[in-house]
Design a protein around this motif. Structure first.
Motif, PDB file in Angstrom:
ATOM      1  N   THR A  38       0.937  -1.085  -0.109  1.00 26.93           N
ATOM      2  CA  THR A  38       0.419   0.263  -0.201  1.00 26.93           C
ATOM      3  C   THR A  38       1.323   1.103  -0.232  1.00 26.93           C
ATOM      4  O   THR A  38       0.227   2.312  -0.668  1.00 26.93           O
ATOM      5  CB  THR A  38      -1.182   0.081   0.640  1.00 26.93           C
ATOM      6  OG1 THR A  38      -0.495  -0.228   2.259  1.00 26.93           O
ATOM      7  CG2 THR A  38      -2.158  -1.034   0.561  1.00 26.93           C
ATOM      8  N   ALA A  39       1.800   1.113   0.662  1.00 26.07           N
ATOM      9  CA  ALA A  39       2.543   2.424   0.533  1.00 26.07           C
ATOM     10  C   ALA A  39       3.595   2.307   0.941  1.00 26.07           C
ATOM     11  O   ALA A  39       4.792   0.905   1.931  1.00 26.07           O
ATOM     12  CB  ALA A  39       2.071   3.536   1.358  1.00 26.07           C
ATOM     13  N   ILE A  40       4.994   2.915   0.337  1.00 26.82           N
ATOM     14  CA  ILE A  40       6.628   2.897   1.363  1.00 26.82           C
ATOM     15  C   ILE A  40       7.029   3.944   2.061  1.00 26.82           C
ATOM     16  O   ILE A  40       6.645   5.259   1.619  1.00 26.82           O
ATOM     17  CB  ILE A  40       7.416   2.519  -0.479  1.00 26.82           C
ATOM     18  CG1 ILE A  40       7.228   1.041  -0.668  1.00 26.82           C
ATOM     19  CG2 ILE A  40       9.134   2.949   0.493  1.00 26.82           C
ATOM     20  CD1 ILE A  40       8.085   1.173  -1.930  1.00 26.82           C
ATOM     21  N   ILE A  41       7.225   3.880   3.404  1.00 28.49           N
ATOM     22  CA  ILE A  41       7.270   4.968   3.484  1.00 28.49           C
ATOM     23  C   ILE A  41       8.814   5.042   3.993  1.00 28.49           C
ATOM     24  O   ILE A  41      10.057   4.142   4.618  1.00 28.49           O
ATOM     25  CB  ILE A  41       7.138   4.838   5.551  1.00 28.49           C
ATOM     26  CG1 ILE A  41       5.619   4.776   4.899  1.00 28.49           C
ATOM     27  CG2 ILE A  41       7.940   6.114   5.715  1.00 28.49           C
ATOM     28  CD1 ILE A  41       4.711   5.131   7.059  1.00 28.49           C
ATOM     29  N   LEU A  42       9.677   6.130   3.842  1.00 28.35           N
ATOM     30  CA  LEU A  42      11.522   6.754   3.749  1.00 28.35           C
ATOM     31  C   LEU A  42      11.805   7.484   5.213  1.00 28.35           C
ATOM     32  O   LEU A  42      10.935   8.486   4.655  1.00 28.35           O
ATOM     33  CB  LEU A  42      11.566   6.086   2.274  1.00 28.35           C
ATOM     34  CG  LEU A  42      12.116   5.564   1.616  1.00 28.35           C
ATOM     35  CD1 LEU A  42      12.546   6.374   0.366  1.00 28.35           C
ATOM     36  CD2 LEU A  42      12.234   4.671   1.741  1.00 28.35           C
ATOM     37  N   THR A  43      12.693   6.972   5.662  1.00 31.62           N
ATOM     38  CA  THR A  43      13.727   7.588   6.920  1.00 31.62           C
ATOM     39  C   THR A  43      13.930   8.872   6.035  1.00 31.62           C
ATOM     40  O   THR A  43      14.320   9.637   6.829  1.00 31.62           O
ATOM     41  CB  THR A  43      13.203   6.881   8.181  1.00 31.62           C
ATOM     42  OG1 THR A  43      14.695   6.109   7.966  1.00 31.62           O
ATOM     43  CG2 THR A  43      12.662   6.238   8.789  1.00 31.62           C
ATOM     44  N   HIS A  44      15.208   7.909   5.295  1.00 31.06           N
ATOM     45  CA  HIS A  44      15.964   8.727   5.406  1.00 31.06           C
ATOM     46  C   HIS A  44      16.609   8.764   3.607  1.00 31.06           C
ATOM     47  O   HIS A  44      16.247   7.419   3.385  1.00 31.06           O
ATOM     48  CB  HIS A  44      17.123   9.515   5.528  1.00 31.06           C
ATOM     49  CG  HIS A  44      17.226   8.475   6.476  1.00 31.06           C
ATOM     50  ND1 HIS A  44      17.415   7.567   7.168  1.00 31.06           N
ATOM     51  CD2 HIS A  44      19.374   8.355   6.352  1.00 31.06           C
ATOM     52  CE1 HIS A  44      18.357   6.975   7.395  1.00 31.06           C
ATOM     53  NE2 HIS A  44      19.827   7.297   7.111  1.00 31.06           N
TER      54      HIS A  44
END
Ligand code: NI
Ligand code: MN
Length: 233
Positions: free
Chosen positions: A45-51
């Motif tokens: 559903t989504a990719i979340i990147l911290t940096h």
């Protein structure tokens, strides 16, 4: 809801609609239990990147292109992935901002860490972040790569964190003692150590972390997850 740890900082949250991937580092991740081919067969559903460091961006570009899912990242990193890496759907966000989707929300919070993009031989810089993810009543904090910093005390006041993923590998992030202090400040019910033992330079004993949390944060349980381990909330 289930949370699966895949080694290093790669965390998969399986919610009602599918899987939300945080920092999906597969290729080159010596600890990863899951293959790229397995991941792209899931409903992402989504990719979340911290940096933007390569051990966090990981396989995001390929996954996003194949699975046609959004990549959420700080503004400059999101712009870069869209313009230079042909990621069609990016969601740019600033530190302090929150994005609300059907089944989850994500708020970007500060982290103290380098901000370069190291995956693609590119000198662009971005701000590194941590993320606060809300799913129903559950709050999950993924600290990304960070030093210990005093505003983590604010996180303990502002959020009721159920599970926190904290780096313990030292050298580039907090080590065991600082991460245990962080645990005492953020007041999560459960803390899980991440970002260690992927390479010799970030060697750490997670049992030292468990002992340090028992000492510094008596109300918090430290749970060591090995790659492939699941937690149900
Ligand atoms: Ni990093
Ligand atoms: Mn890292």
């Amino acid at each position: 809801m289930r949370i699966v740890y895949h080694g290093h900082s790669f965390v998969e949250i399986i919610e009602r609609r599918g899987s939300v991937l945080i920092d999906p580092f597969i290729s080159g991740n010596s600890l990863c239990d899951v293959s790229y081919d397995t991941i792209i067969k899931k409903n992402i559903t989504a990719i979340i990147l911290t940096h933007g460091h390569s051990d966090h961006v990981g396989d995001s570009v390929a996954i996003a292109q194949v699975c046609n899912c959004p990549v959420i990242a700080t503004f400059e990193l999101a712009e870069y992935l869209h313009r230079e890496q042909d990621v069609e759907h990016v969601e740019a966000i600033g530190i302090g901002g929150r994005l609300v989707f059907d089944t989850f929300s994500v708020k970007y919070v500060p982290a103290w860490h380098g901000g370069g993009i190291t995956s693609f031989d590119h000198g662009y810089t971005t701000v590194a972040a941590g993320v606060m993810i809300g799913i129903g009543d559950i709050t999950i904090y993924h600290a990304g790569d960070t030093a210990l910093f005093g505003d983590m005390k604010l996180f303990g006041e502002l959020y009721r964190i159920d599970v926190a993923f904290l780096p313990i590998g030292d050298r580039f992030t907090m080590g065991v003692e600082d991460a245990a202090l962080a645990a005492s400040w953020i007041k999560a019910k459960v803390v899980v150590p991440i970002h260690y033992n992927t390479w010799p330079v970030i060697k750490a004993d997670p049992e030292d972390f468990v002992r340090a949390v028992a000492h510094h944060a008596v109300a918090t349980d430290a749970v060591v997850m090995h790659a492939g381990d699941e937690m149900t909330l």
